[in-house]
Scaffold this motif. Structure first.
Motif, PDB file in Angstrom:
ATOM      1  N   ILE A   1      32.897  76.308  39.497  1.00 14.30           N
ATOM      2  CA  ILE A   1      33.765  75.765  38.445  1.00 14.30           C
ATOM      3  C   ILE A   1      34.986  75.099  39.056  1.00 14.30           C
ATOM      4  O   ILE A   1      35.359  73.975  38.677  1.00 14.30           O
ATOM      5  N   LEU A   2      35.616  75.772  40.004  1.00 12.67           N
ATOM      6  CA  LEU A   2      36.829  75.229  40.604  1.00 12.67           C
ATOM      7  C   LEU A   2      36.544  73.947  41.379  1.00 12.67           C
ATOM      8  O   LEU A   2      37.308  72.975  41.296  1.00 12.67           O
ATOM      9  N   GLU A   3      35.451  73.920  42.126  1.00 15.51           N
ATOM     10  CA  GLU A   3      35.104  72.725  42.888  1.00 15.51           C
ATOM     11  C   GLU A   3      34.844  71.538  41.964  1.00 15.51           C
ATOM     12  O   GLU A   3      35.261  70.413  42.241  1.00 15.51           O
ATOM     13  N   ALA A   4      34.163  71.781  40.850  1.00  9.49           N
ATOM     14  CA  ALA A   4      33.904  70.704  39.887  1.00  9.49           C
ATOM     15  C   ALA A   4      35.206  70.200  39.283  1.00  9.49           C
ATOM     16  O   ALA A   4      35.405  68.978  39.130  1.00  9.49           O
ATOM     17  N   ALA A   5      36.097  71.116  38.929  1.00  4.90           N
ATOM     18  CA  ALA A   5      37.385  70.722  38.353  1.00  4.90           C
ATOM     19  C   ALA A   5      38.193  69.903  39.350  1.00  4.90           C
ATOM     20  O   ALA A   5      38.845  68.915  38.975  1.00  4.90           O
ATOM     21  N   LYS A   6      38.147  70.270  40.609  1.00  5.61           N
ATOM     22  CA  LYS A   6      38.868  69.523  41.641  1.00  5.61           C
ATOM     23  C   LYS A   6      38.301  68.113  41.799  1.00  5.61           C
ATOM     24  O   LYS A   6      39.040  67.152  41.999  1.00  5.61           O
ATOM     25  N   GLN A   7      36.990  67.993  41.698  1.00  5.74           N
ATOM     26  CA  GLN A   7      36.376  66.676  41.800  1.00  5.74           C
ATOM     27  C   GLN A   7      36.801  65.765  40.650  1.00  5.74           C
ATOM     28  O   GLN A   7      36.983  64.565  40.832  1.00  5.74           O
ATOM     29  N   VAL A   8      36.976  66.345  39.475  1.00  2.07           N
ATOM     30  CA  VAL A   8      37.451  65.565  38.328  1.00  2.07           C
ATOM     31  C   VAL A   8      38.894  65.125  38.535  1.00  2.07           C
ATOM     32  O   VAL A   8      39.234  63.950  38.384  1.00  2.07           O
ATOM     33  N   ILE A   9      39.779  66.039  38.894  1.00  5.66           N
ATOM     34  CA  ILE A   9      41.212  65.737  38.963  1.00  5.66           C
ATOM     35  C   ILE A   9      41.545  64.874  40.180  1.00  5.66           C
ATOM     36  O   ILE A   9      42.555  64.154  40.176  1.00  5.66           O
ATOM     37  N   ASN A  10      40.716  64.909  41.208  1.00  5.49           N
ATOM     38  CA  ASN A  10      40.999  64.106  42.404  1.00  5.49           C
ATOM     39  C   ASN A  10      40.936  62.603  42.145  1.00  5.49           C
ATOM     40  O   ASN A  10      41.414  61.809  42.960  1.00  5.49           O
ATOM     41  N   LYS A  11      40.377  62.198  40.998  1.00  5.83           N
ATOM     42  CA  LYS A  11      40.361  60.775  40.653  1.00  5.83           C
ATOM     43  C   LYS A  11      41.734  60.291  40.182  1.00  5.83           C
ATOM     44  O   LYS A  11      41.973  59.096  40.104  1.00  5.83           O
ATOM     45  N   ASN A  12      42.619  61.218  39.855  1.00  4.97           N
ATOM     46  CA  ASN A  12      44.004  60.861  39.509  1.00  4.97           C
ATOM     47  C   ASN A  12      44.848  60.762  40.770  1.00  4.97           C
ATOM     48  O   ASN A  12      44.634  61.500  41.745  1.00  4.97           O
ATOM     49  N   GLN A  13      45.829  59.863  40.744  1.00  9.36           N
ATOM     50  CA  GLN A  13      46.780  59.766  41.845  1.00  9.36           C
ATOM     51  C   GLN A  13      47.699  60.988  41.832  1.00  9.36           C
ATOM     52  O   GLN A  13      47.973  61.566  40.781  1.00  9.36           O
TER      53      GLN A  13
ATOM     54  N   PRO B   1      28.316  59.185  27.354  1.00  7.23           N
ATOM     55  CA  PRO B   1      28.909  60.396  27.936  1.00  7.23           C
ATOM     56  C   PRO B   1      30.259  60.094  28.578  1.00  7.23           C
ATOM     57  O   PRO B   1      30.497  58.978  29.055  1.00  7.23           O
ATOM     58  N   SER B   2      31.136  61.073  28.599  1.00 11.86           N
ATOM     59  CA  SER B   2      32.442  60.896  29.226  1.00 11.86           C
ATOM     60  C   SER B   2      32.292  60.524  30.697  1.00 11.86           C
ATOM     61  O   SER B   2      31.484  61.125  31.413  1.00 11.86           O
ATOM     62  N   PRO B   3      33.061  59.556  31.167  1.00 11.38           N
ATOM     63  CA  PRO B   3      32.998  59.210  32.597  1.00 11.38           C
ATOM     64  C   PRO B   3      33.435  60.375  33.484  1.00 11.38           C
ATOM     65  O   PRO B   3      33.082  60.426  34.660  1.00 11.38           O
ATOM     66  N   PHE B   4      34.167  61.321  32.909  1.00  7.67           N
ATOM     67  CA  PHE B   4      34.601  62.486  33.692  1.00  7.67           C
ATOM     68  C   PHE B   4      33.403  63.314  34.173  1.00  7.67           C
ATOM     69  O   PHE B   4      33.469  63.953  35.228  1.00  7.67           O
ATOM     70  N   LEU B   5      32.318  63.311  33.403  1.00  4.05           N
ATOM     71  CA  LEU B   5      31.141  64.096  33.786  1.00  4.05           C
ATOM     72  C   LEU B   5      30.501  63.544  35.058  1.00  4.05           C
ATOM     73  O   LEU B   5      29.889  64.292  35.830  1.00  4.05           O
ATOM     74  N   GLN B   6      30.657  62.234  35.266  1.00  4.39           N
ATOM     75  CA  GLN B   6      30.083  61.612  36.458  1.00  4.39           C
ATOM     76  C   GLN B   6      30.839  61.983  37.729  1.00  4.39           C
ATOM     77  O   GLN B   6      30.322  61.809  38.836  1.00  4.39           O
ATOM     78  N   ASP B   7      32.038  62.490  37.571  1.00  2.08           N
ATOM     79  CA  ASP B   7      32.841  62.866  38.736  1.00  2.08           C
ATOM     80  C   ASP B   7      32.344  64.145  39.395  1.00  2.08           C
ATOM     81  O   ASP B   7      32.722  64.445  40.532  1.00  2.08           O
ATOM     82  N   ILE B   8      31.515  64.909  38.693  1.00  2.00           N
ATOM     83  CA  ILE B   8      31.042  66.198  39.192  1.00  2.00           C
ATOM     84  C   ILE B   8      29.765  65.997  40.006  1.00  2.00           C
ATOM     85  O   ILE B   8      28.802  65.383  39.543  1.00  2.00           O
ATOM     86  N   GLU B   9      29.747  66.501  41.206  1.00  2.00           N
ATOM     87  CA  GLU B   9      28.581  66.356  42.087  1.00  2.00           C
ATOM     88  C   GLU B   9      27.341  66.997  41.471  1.00  2.00           C
ATOM     89  O   GLU B   9      27.425  68.015  40.778  1.00  2.00           O
ATOM     90  N   GLU B  10      26.199  66.407  41.764  1.00  2.00           N
ATOM     91  CA  GLU B  10      24.935  66.896  41.212  1.00  2.00           C
ATOM     92  C   GLU B  10      24.677  68.355  41.567  1.00  2.00           C
ATOM     93  O   GLU B  10      24.143  69.118  40.764  1.00  2.00           O
ATOM     94  N   LYS B  11      25.059  68.764  42.763  1.00  2.00           N
ATOM     95  CA  LYS B  11      24.736  70.128  43.201  1.00  2.00           C
ATOM     96  C   LYS B  11      25.508  71.206  42.431  1.00  2.00           C
ATOM     97  O   LYS B  11      25.158  72.379  42.483  1.00  2.00           O
ATOM     98  N   LEU B  12      26.553  70.775  41.707  1.00  2.00           N
ATOM     99  CA  LEU B  12      27.369  71.741  40.976  1.00  2.00           C
ATOM    100  C   LEU B  12      26.988  71.845  39.503  1.00  2.00           C
ATOM    101  O   LEU B  12      27.547  72.682  38.784  1.00  2.00           O
ATOM    102  N   LYS B  13      26.054  71.026  39.055  1.00  2.00           N
ATOM    103  CA  LYS B  13      25.762  70.986  37.625  1.00  2.00           C
ATOM    104  C   LYS B  13      24.256  70.955  37.372  1.00  2.00           C
ATOM    105  O   LYS B  13      23.467  70.566  38.229  1.00  2.00           O
ATOM    106  N   VAL B  14      23.891  71.382  36.185  1.00  2.82           N
ATOM    107  CA  VAL B  14      22.516  71.278  35.738  1.00  2.82           C
ATOM    108  C   VAL B  14      22.540  70.568  34.402  1.00  2.82           C
ATOM    109  O   VAL B  14      23.331  70.889  33.517  1.00  2.82           O
ATOM    110  N   LEU B  15      21.692  69.539  34.252  1.00  7.24           N
ATOM    111  CA  LEU B  15      21.672  68.724  33.040  1.00  7.24           C
ATOM    112  C   LEU B  15      20.551  69.185  32.123  1.00  7.24           C
ATOM    113  O   LEU B  15      19.410  69.391  32.572  1.00  7.24           O
ATOM    114  N   GLU B  16      20.878  69.355  30.849  1.00  9.81           N
ATOM    115  CA  GLU B  16      19.878  69.754  29.868  1.00  9.81           C
ATOM    116  C   GLU B  16      19.863  68.762  28.715  1.00  9.81           C
ATOM    117  O   GLU B  16      20.918  68.494  28.122  1.00  9.81           O
TER     118      GLU B  16
END
Length: 520
Positions: free
Chosen positions: A271-283, A486-501
């Motif tokens: 969860i934390l790694e995914a959240a970091k990947q999302v927020i890292n797109k901000n300056q 879909p929200s562009p934020f979802l694309q910021d999360i690496e595939e290995k951290l998520k499962v799509l249903e």
């Protein structure tokens, strides 16, 4: 300071407590023990540095946070010292501190005068006398924007509104900062009195400090100014100027030092790694040093649905699965999945988050039909209204605490800040909803999207063990049927951290058992 009072602090927290810099920024990401460190810092000042409690001003954003700080200090300090010094410390919200100064100085109504603070509905009642009903929201927003810049209205409806306030011997919440500023300007000796009194000023949740609030503290600073917060959790823009308290602090106190609380003890690593990947797109002009100290955990589940009705239905089915199957419907339909985390969570462990209150109405109906208890924390809003100052003040000045007892929690992303739950669902992860933006100005729109990204980050980091994200291709919102990607934020999360249903629904023959489902 006695050794026992620092037991349990990690190296980062201990460094903040013992730091001697006069002007200090503590970057405290989610789940890093900010409140604990803040309390130990105050205790260190009292016990080790022998600073008197009356020299300390500690600012929080909620009354409950102020109360929690006092309780923590009473447990950390020796009993004699707590009894002597705690009553002397000013620990309270920005609004309460401003009000206290005005009351102590009998301003602006003069000695012996009592006055009241009016709520939002009372402001509207006053303006009913001055403006057409349909124009009141716009007038209120204009008045608020002026006061957030410490400008008391001097003409038009704003001036008449202020006159009516004075006739009622009343102030609104924005007035508090305006009149403290005016008091200090008219009577500089009073400002000097408070500057001499407070040798240490500490501020919690500094990222959400408005221009007016920052101006108040900046005037009072005479020596030590220590701020705790996380710029990545700044989710309240007070004006169109997008004021940054951290940037202003760095400009006003160029000799400042920056320390970070880096160890997250709340969220599992995925969860934390995914959240970091999302927020890292901000300056960011401040360091992002955040590491998980929990186990890896299960991947984030991202689900796609055809409609918001289907989304609500399937979120409830997923909840029933997490609960181990709690309604006759889920058992009869064999919809509960026996191979998942059954019987692990209770109702109070689960929270459903959304961008707008209106997204909750379908959820409530489905939860009721399934017989699942829930509590909703909401404030009705008008079409397109985004949570800004008004909602923040309501949350600050009304004690909505986390529900006790067994109930699923429903609330907006804004309201979730500062809370945590084992299981979080975030629905409506669609472009135009998350992120939502109201302006067509490209510059303002880019700033709004950055704030929306921070809001999504806040929502994600409320989750301890499980995080479910979902989006619908069609959603009814504000009287319109939205068709979204879909929200562009979802694309910021690496595939290995998520499962799509992809969307699934129970068989139609099962749905036919309950005619009420046609409502959804």
């Amino acid at each position: 300071m006695k050794e026992s009072s620092q037991q349990g602090l990690n190296a980062y927290q201990l460094k903040v407590v013992q730091e001697l810099s006069q002007h200090l920024i503590v970057v405290a990401g989610p789940g890093t023990g900010k409140t604990l460190t803040f309390a130990h810092k105050v205790a260190h000042l009292l016990e080790e540095k022998k600073i008197s409690g009356e020299e300390i001003l500690a600012l929080t954003f909620t009354r409950s946070a102020a109360q929690e700080m006092k309780e923590r200090l009473s447990r950390i300090l020796s009993q004699p010292l707590a009894k002597k010094e705690l009553p002397l410390i000013w620990i309270n919200t920005f609004h309460a501190i401003a009000l206290r100064i005005l009351q102590e100085e009998s301003y602006p109504f003069g000695p012996g005068s009592s006055y009241s603070l009016i709520e939002e509905n009372e402001k509207r009642e006053l303006l009913n006398q001055l403006a057409p009903k349909k124009g009141i929201s716009r007038v209120l927003e204009e008045i608020r924007k002026q006061k957030q810049k410490l400008q008391i209205p001097q003409e038009g409806i704003g001036k008449e509104y202020q006159k009516l306030l004075f006739e009622k011997k009343s102030l609104d919440f924005d007035d508090l900062f305006c009149y403290v500023s005016l008091l200090f300007k008219e009577r500089p000796e009073i400002l000097e009195k408070y500057r001499k009194r407070f040798s240490v000023i500490l501020c919690d949740e500094f990222q959400d400090t408005s221009f007016a609030q920052y101006h108040l503290i900046h005037q009072l600073v005479s020596n030590n100014f220590l701020v705790f917060g996380d710029p990545d959790q700044a989710i309240y823009s007070f004006t169109d100027d997008f004021f940054s308290s951290f940037e202003q602090f760095k400009k006003d106190y160029p000799e400042h030092k920056i320390l970070s609380l880096s160890e997250n003890y709340r969220s599992q690593t995925t969860i934390l790694e995914a959240a970091k990947q999302v927020i890292n797109k901000n300056q960011s002009s401040l360091p992002r040093e955040l590491e998980a100290r929990m186990e890896q955990g299960l991947p984030i589940q991202i689900s796609s649905y055809q409609t918001d009705r289907q989304e609500s239905e399937m979120i409830v089915r997923e909840i029933e699965s997490l609960l181990g199957g709690s309604s006759y419907f889920s058992i009869d339909s064999q919809w509960t999945k026996k191979d998942r985390e059954n019987c692990r969570y209770g109702f109070k462990d689960i929270c459903i988050l959304y961008r707008f209150h209106r997204e909750s109405w379908l959820l409530k109906k489905v939860l009721e039909r399934a017989g699942l208890p829930y509590k909703v924390f909401e404030k009705e809003s008008k079409k397109g209204e985004v949570h800004k100052v008004e909602d923040l003040e309501n949350f600050q000045n009304n004690e909505f605490g986390v529900p006790e007892g067994e109930a699923i929690t429903l609330m907006t992303l804004h309201r979730s800040k500062g809370l945590e739950f084992p299981v979080i669902f975030i629905l409506g992860c669609e472009e135009g909803v998350i992120p939502y933006y109201s302006s067509e100005n490209p510059l303002i729109q880019s700033q709004e999207i950055e704030e929306e990204r921070r809001l999504f980050y806040v929502g994600m980091t409320r989750a301890k063990n499980r995080l479910f994200l979902s989006y619908a291709k069609k959603r009814m919102l504000f009287g319109k049927m939205l068709e979204s990607n879909p929200s562009p934020f979802l694309q910021d999360i690496e595939e290995k951290l998520k499962v799509l249903e992809k969307s699934q629904t129970p068989e139609k023959k099962v749905l036919a058992q309950d005619n009420q489902l046609s409502l959804f």
